[in-house]
Design a protein around this motif. Structure first.
Motif, mmCIF file in Angstrom:
data_model
loop_
_atom_site.group_PDB
_atom_site.id
_atom_site.type_symbol
_atom_site.label_atom_id
_atom_site.label_comp_id
_atom_site.label_asym_id
_atom_site.label_seq_id
_atom_site.Cartn_x
_atom_site.Cartn_y
_atom_site.Cartn_z
ATOM 1 N N HIS A 211 -3.126 3.704 -51.859
ATOM 2 C CA HIS A 211 -3.576 5.100 -51.872
ATOM 3 C C HIS A 211 -4.866 5.242 -51.072
ATOM 4 C CE1 HIS A 211 -0.974 7.340 -54.620
ATOM 5 N NE2 HIS A 211 -0.884 6.267 -55.373
ATOM 6 N N TRP A 212 -5.768 4.297 -51.287
ATOM 7 C CA TRP A 212 -7.089 4.386 -50.665
ATOM 8 C C TRP A 212 -6.979 4.347 -49.144
ATOM 9 C CZ3 TRP A 212 -11.383 5.556 -53.339
ATOM 10 C CH2 TRP A 212 -12.604 5.481 -52.661
ATOM 11 N N THR A 213 -6.168 3.427 -48.642
ATOM 12 C CA THR A 213 -6.049 3.221 -47.196
ATOM 13 C C THR A 213 -5.418 4.439 -46.522
ATOM 14 O OG1 THR A 213 -5.860 0.877 -47.628
ATOM 15 C CG2 THR A 213 -5.144 1.622 -45.457
ATOM 16 N N ALA A 214 -4.377 4.972 -47.159
ATOM 17 C CA ALA A 214 -3.734 6.159 -46.585
ATOM 18 C C ALA A 214 -4.674 7.354 -46.689
ATOM 19 C CB ALA A 214 -2.422 6.451 -47.306
ATOM 20 N N GLY A 215 -5.335 7.490 -47.835
ATOM 21 C CA GLY A 215 -6.262 8.609 -48.046
ATOM 22 C C GLY A 215 -7.411 8.560 -47.054
ATOM 23 N N ALA A 216 -7.835 7.346 -46.693
ATOM 24 C CA ALA A 216 -8.932 7.189 -45.732
ATOM 25 C C ALA A 216 -8.432 7.293 -44.295
ATOM 26 C CB ALA A 216 -9.638 5.853 -45.956
ATOM 27 N N ASP B 239 4.931 7.274 -52.962
ATOM 28 C CA ASP B 239 4.001 8.407 -52.891
ATOM 29 C C ASP B 239 2.543 8.012 -52.665
ATOM 30 O OD1 ASP B 239 6.205 9.999 -53.206
ATOM 31 O OD2 ASP B 239 6.008 10.116 -55.376
ATOM 32 N N THR B 240 2.346 6.875 -52.003
ATOM 33 C CA THR B 240 0.972 6.449 -51.732
ATOM 34 C C THR B 240 0.442 7.013 -50.423
ATOM 35 O OG1 THR B 240 1.892 4.455 -50.755
ATOM 36 C CG2 THR B 240 1.103 4.273 -53.022
ATOM 37 N N GLY B 241 1.297 7.742 -49.677
ATOM 38 C CA GLY B 241 0.831 8.297 -48.406
ATOM 39 C C GLY B 241 1.105 7.393 -47.215
ATOM 40 N N TRP B 242 1.785 6.265 -47.447
ATOM 41 C CA TRP B 242 2.156 5.376 -46.334
ATOM 42 C C TRP B 242 3.477 5.835 -45.731
ATOM 43 C CZ3 TRP B 242 0.506 0.094 -44.955
ATOM 44 C CH2 TRP B 242 -0.746 -0.221 -45.478
ATOM 45 N N MET B 243 3.608 5.604 -44.437
ATOM 46 C CA MET B 243 4.938 5.730 -43.854
ATOM 47 C C MET B 243 5.696 4.460 -44.219
ATOM 48 S SD MET B 243 4.365 7.285 -40.106
ATOM 49 C CE MET B 243 2.666 7.118 -39.622
ATOM 50 N N GLN B 244 7.004 4.604 -44.351
ATOM 51 C CA GLN B 244 7.825 3.416 -44.635
ATOM 52 C C GLN B 244 8.970 3.366 -43.649
ATOM 53 O OE1 GLN B 244 9.275 2.878 -48.608
ATOM 54 N NE2 GLN B 244 7.241 2.890 -49.529
ATOM 55 N N VAL C 63 -2.216 7.251 -39.939
ATOM 56 C CA VAL C 63 -1.554 7.024 -41.231
ATOM 57 C C VAL C 63 -1.006 5.602 -41.196
ATOM 58 C CG1 VAL C 63 0.349 7.703 -42.742
ATOM 59 C CG2 VAL C 63 -0.911 9.461 -41.490
ATOM 60 N N PRO C 64 -1.190 4.822 -42.268
ATOM 61 C CA PRO C 64 -0.687 3.444 -42.260
ATOM 62 C C PRO C 64 0.840 3.379 -42.344
ATOM 63 C CG PRO C 64 -1.621 3.971 -44.410
ATOM 64 C CD PRO C 64 -1.888 5.156 -43.516
ATOM 65 N N VAL C 65 1.388 2.291 -41.830
ATOM 66 C CA VAL C 65 2.841 2.118 -41.833
ATOM 67 C C VAL C 65 3.217 0.808 -42.520
ATOM 68 C CG1 VAL C 65 4.934 1.878 -40.426
ATOM 69 C CG2 VAL C 65 3.078 3.349 -39.634
ATOM 70 N N MET C 66 4.201 0.899 -43.401
ATOM 71 C CA MET C 66 4.763 -0.273 -44.057
ATOM 72 C C MET C 66 6.090 -0.566 -43.352
ATOM 73 S SD MET C 66 5.379 -0.385 -48.175
ATOM 74 C CE MET C 66 3.922 0.516 -48.649
ATOM 75 N N VAL C 67 6.198 -1.748 -42.780
ATOM 76 C CA VAL C 67 7.468 -2.127 -42.157
ATOM 77 C C VAL C 67 8.198 -3.029 -43.156
ATOM 78 C CG1 VAL C 67 8.569 -3.311 -40.217
ATOM 79 C CG2 VAL C 67 6.486 -1.948 -39.844
ATOM 80 N N PHE D 60 -7.877 17.748 -47.823
ATOM 81 C CA PHE D 60 -7.625 16.392 -47.318
ATOM 82 C C PHE D 60 -6.184 15.968 -47.610
ATOM 83 C CE2 PHE D 60 -12.329 15.725 -47.469
ATOM 84 C CZ PHE D 60 -12.474 15.342 -46.147
ATOM 85 N N ARG D 61 -5.721 16.305 -48.816
ATOM 86 C CA ARG D 61 -4.350 15.917 -49.180
ATOM 87 C C ARG D 61 -3.347 16.617 -48.287
ATOM 88 N NH1 ARG D 61 -5.733 11.473 -51.829
ATOM 89 N NH2 ARG D 61 -6.644 11.644 -49.771
ATOM 90 N N GLN D 62 -3.587 17.901 -48.030
ATOM 91 C CA GLN D 62 -2.646 18.635 -47.203
ATOM 92 C C GLN D 62 -2.640 18.073 -45.784
ATOM 93 O OE1 GLN D 62 -3.604 21.873 -45.203
ATOM 94 N NE2 GLN D 62 -1.552 22.774 -45.088
ATOM 95 N N GLN D 63 -3.802 17.681 -45.296
ATOM 96 C CA GLN D 63 -3.868 17.109 -43.945
ATOM 97 C C GLN D 63 -3.069 15.807 -43.866
ATOM 98 O OE1 GLN D 63 -8.071 16.875 -43.322
ATOM 99 N NE2 GLN D 63 -8.236 19.034 -42.785
ATOM 100 N N LEU D 64 -3.144 15.017 -44.921
ATOM 101 C CA LEU D 64 -2.384 13.758 -44.930
ATOM 102 C C LEU D 64 -0.885 14.068 -44.908
ATOM 103 C CD1 LEU D 64 -2.086 10.691 -45.183
ATOM 104 C CD2 LEU D 64 -2.462 10.901 -47.646
#
Ligand SMILES: Cc1ncc(C[n+]2csc(CCOP(=O)(O)OP(=O)(O)O)c2C)c(N)n1
Ligand code: SF4
Lengths: 315, 387
Positions: free
Chosen positions: B79-84, B115-120, B145-149, B215-219
């Motif tokens: 959550h922190w990484t995506a939020g940042a 729902d952590t805000g990461w792309m998957q 935005v961070p990506v999880m492969v 901030f949430r909406q921007q993410l």
């Protein structure tokens, strides 16, 4: 190198009018820490009072770059900042991690231990206000015996505090020290020293907290000094494994004087429920610890003079 | 390999089966000097994510990898990484989550982090893993935005197949250096990830700044915008390297398919084999492979399923008390579209249970025969090959 007040840079890196409580030992100390580093720091801060002191977005009270990180991760976030700066070949900033006693002695101990194990090149400051103050004065493993907190509200805390600097010493890091916001010059000197050492430097900083300890806001410096004068808090440093008492604690050792712990305890509402027996236990604990420090100090001195004696004379 | 090609500047990882070969290889390559990456050998996954989050903030391209319990242990930091808004790329080698212990494959670990805000993104085979990691940095660094492969543990992580390795020069041309949103500068000090209030607030110069909700909406918008970016990057990749992986989602034999098998990850390979055999028997089946799970390929799914009369989802996760996550997503995507087709949900392969193409075929044949429109789409998920 003894510092005096005139050595302190005039520039302020922590702005006045921040969100710290009146009489906050932590704000006082933070101000001097940033002066000692002359603003050349990249700070990382975990959840706690300092997060709040630094201000609410989009305002900030701090004039150095600062990165907030979750409660348990300040040691690892610092490792990441160090690795990032190294990868970019940047040498302009010292990474300074800042965490409360809760974040250090409880949840964050793993990440801190990991960072020290990896010999991460940074300064870690544990600001010890002896409880979870930001969340309303709950007990931490650094809360002293007998203290009333919101999670030990009736009888007071029945456990003695964890010896965190000792735990850090056992990580074989080049520098461990204890200091107090009531002795800004001691703090300043130690920060100046820590600044020039490579590797993990651990600074255990005592910060009296008026609302949490229940004393009048004008008494912060006095309470912090009494902690040292009664040997409830002992100021020392361990450089490459060599222990020595410093500043006021060193002076007390030389003069062979300590005050009774009562002088310290009775100023604070959190100790209001101590029984006589509790107080005796605290006195015994403090005396025993003080003796231990005195012995370590004299052992170091003896070892140093042995080395001197073996040194071939010049000429 | 991907780490070297992408010129990753900081990597950090903690060993866990089946991710361990990644940690070990990274450590070895760094130690032997073959890889000019700062490698931080942390004491936990929470710390691994804290490290790459911080190094990414400083401006270094950062990578980590984990699985299962390790991913769960990172949860707070995800959550922190995506939020940042830090464009970290992480390989998630999919593995079941305990209790009870299982080191074998399913996708419950990454689905639980939806729902952590990461792309998957989910890869089908080893070539796609490599290519997707390269693409992932480009995607992540353009939308912050961070990506999880994600790729299936053991099925892909411990198998070998010939992989075409792109040249360094081509990757360099495809993937420019990472430009952080902010440069850490003592002369322009900022406080990052500060406490944010409920409502917007004025800064020192009187300018209105976001509250937490903005901030949430921007993410969210960044993930939505990533939708086109993922497709575009896959096309650019195809132009340079001659391989496309389908962007958001891929189809196989879907043009005239009456029944679509919907899969994510390596299961798509089994489904493809099943389709070939079904077609030989005259059954008009096809495969829809979900490549990006977040953001979800809503439009692509509707488009790819245009000829299908039935969809059957095979997936390696379960949202307890409801149904498989992909099944729910698919239904939500189809809702309100013209495609009023039944959607059947099958839970398969949890904790490494073998999934055979033959079993998938049998399900499809069962659904295309009489009684296929029995309305089971609103019913409970079915469990394949239970004992
Ligand atoms: C994972 C997690 N659990 C709990 C909290 C709530 N929390 C925030 S600050 C804090 C206590 C901080 O105490 P300490 O570290 O001593 O710092 P102080 O507030 O005293 O400066 C707690 C428990 C949190 N932020 N994260
Ligand atoms: S609660 Fe204590 S430590 Fe926290 S800001 Fe107030 S005085 Fe300072």
């Amino acid at each position: 190198m003894k510092a005096n007040v005139l050595d302190l840079p005039e520039k302020e890196y922590l702005l006045a009018g921040n969100r710290g409580c009146a009489g906050c030992g932590l704000s006082l100390a933070y101000r001097h820490i940033l002066k000692a580093l002359e603003g050349k720091a990249l700070v990382t801060v975990t959840a706690g009072c300092l997060t709040v002191i630094q201000g609410m977005y989009p305002l900030t009270s701090v004039q150095v770059p600062s990165v907030n990180t979750p409660f348990a991760s300040v040691g690892s976030a610092a490792s990441g900042l160090v690795a990032g700066l190294r990868a970019l070949r940047r040498k302009d900033l010292i990474v300074l991690a800042f965490a409360g006693d809760g974040a250090t002695c409880d949840m964050g101990i793993q990440a801190l231990s990991g960072a020290a194990d990896r010999a991460t090149d940074f300064i870690y400051i544990c600001d010890d206000n002896e409880g979870y103050m930001n969340t309303g004065t709950q007990r931490s493993s650094s809360t002293p015996f007998g203290a009333i907190t919101s999670t030990t509200p009736v009888r007071g805390n029945m456990r003695f505090a964890k010896d965190m600097p000792k735990i850090m010493e056992d990580h074989n890091i080049p520098y461990v020290c204890t200091t107090s916001s009531s002795y800004p010059l001691d703090l300043y000197e130690k920060m100046r020293k820590a600044k020039d050492i490579k590797g993990t430097r651990y600074v255990h900083l005592y910060t009296p907290c008026p609302p949490g300890w229940r004393f009048p806001t004008a008494q912060t410096v006095r309470v912090g000094k009494l902690a040292v004068e009664t040997a409830m808090v002992v100021l020392y440093e361990v450089r490459d494994g060599v222990f020595r008492l410093t500043g006021p604690s060193k002076k007390m050792a030389e003069e062979g004087k300590t005050r009774p712990v009562t002088d310290y305890l009775r100023l604070q509402g959190r100790f209001a429920k101590l029984t006589e027996q509790d107080e005796r236990r605290i006195q015994d604990w403090a005396t025993r610890r003080w003796q231990g420090y005195l012995e370590r100090d004299s052992r170091s001195k003896a070892a140093a003079s042995d080395v001197d004696a073996q040194e071939p004379s010049e000429g | 390999m991907a780490v070297r090609l992408c010129r990753v500047q900081v990597a950090s990882a903690y060993p866990i089966t089946p991710q361990s070969p990644v940690s070990e290889t990274l450590a070895r390559l760094v130690e032997s000097g073959e890889l000019a990456t700062e490698f931080v050998d942390v004491e936990s996954e929470h710390s691994a994510m804290a490290v790459v989050s911080a190094s990414s903030l400083v401006g270094a391209r950062s990578f980590t990898a984990t699985s299962s319990q390790g991913l769960a242990y990172m949860h707070e930091m995800l959550h922190w990484t995506a939020g940042a808004r830090l464009p970290v790329v992480m390989a998630c080698v999919n593995r079941a989550v305990g209790a009870p212990w299982s080191i074998l494959n399913d996708q419950q670990d990454s689905i639980s982090q939806r729902d952590t805000g990461w792309m998957q993104m989910y890869a089908r085979d080893n070539q796609e893993i490599l290519d997707t990691i390269i693409q992932a940095f480009k995607i992540a660094e353009s939308v912050y935005v961070p990506v999880m492969v994600c790729y299936d543990g053991f099925v892909l992580s411990h198998t070998n197949m010939p992989v075409d390795i792109p040249s360094q020069a081509d990757v360099d041309a495809f993937l420019p250096p990472y430009k952080p949103q902010y440069v850490i500068d003592a002369a322009d000090p900022r406080t990052y990830n500060a406490v944010t209030l409920a409502n917007p607030r004025r800064d020192a110069s009187g300018l209105m700044r976001q509250g937490y909700m903005e901030f949430r909406q921007q993410l969210h918008e960044a993930l939505e915008s990533a939708h086109d970016r993922i497709k575009q990057v896959d096309q650019e990749f195809a132009a340079v390297f001659g391989r496309s992986h389908g962007g958001m989602a891929w189809g196989y034999s879907l043009d005239d398919a009456e029944i679509a098998m919907v899969t994510m990850g390596s299961l798509g390979m089994e489904a493809t084999v099943a389709v070939d055999r079904l077609r030989q028997r005259g059954c008009k089946a096809g495969v829809l492979g979900i490549r990006a799970f977040r953001p979800f390929p809503k439009g692509e799914v509707i488009e790819l399923l245009r000829s299908a009369k039935t969809a059957v989802v095979f997936e390696k996760d379960i949202s307890y008390g409801s149904e498989g996550a992909v099944c729910s997503e698919l239904k939500a995507a189809l809702y309100g579209s013209q495609a009023r087709i039944p959607v059947h949900g099958y839970i398969v392969g949890l904790g490494g249970r073998d999934v055979k193409a033959r079993e998938l075929e049998a399900v499809v044949e069962g659904l295309t025969g009489a009684g296929a429109m029995d309305g089971r789409q609103n019913g409970k998920p079915r469990w394949l090959s239970l004992g």
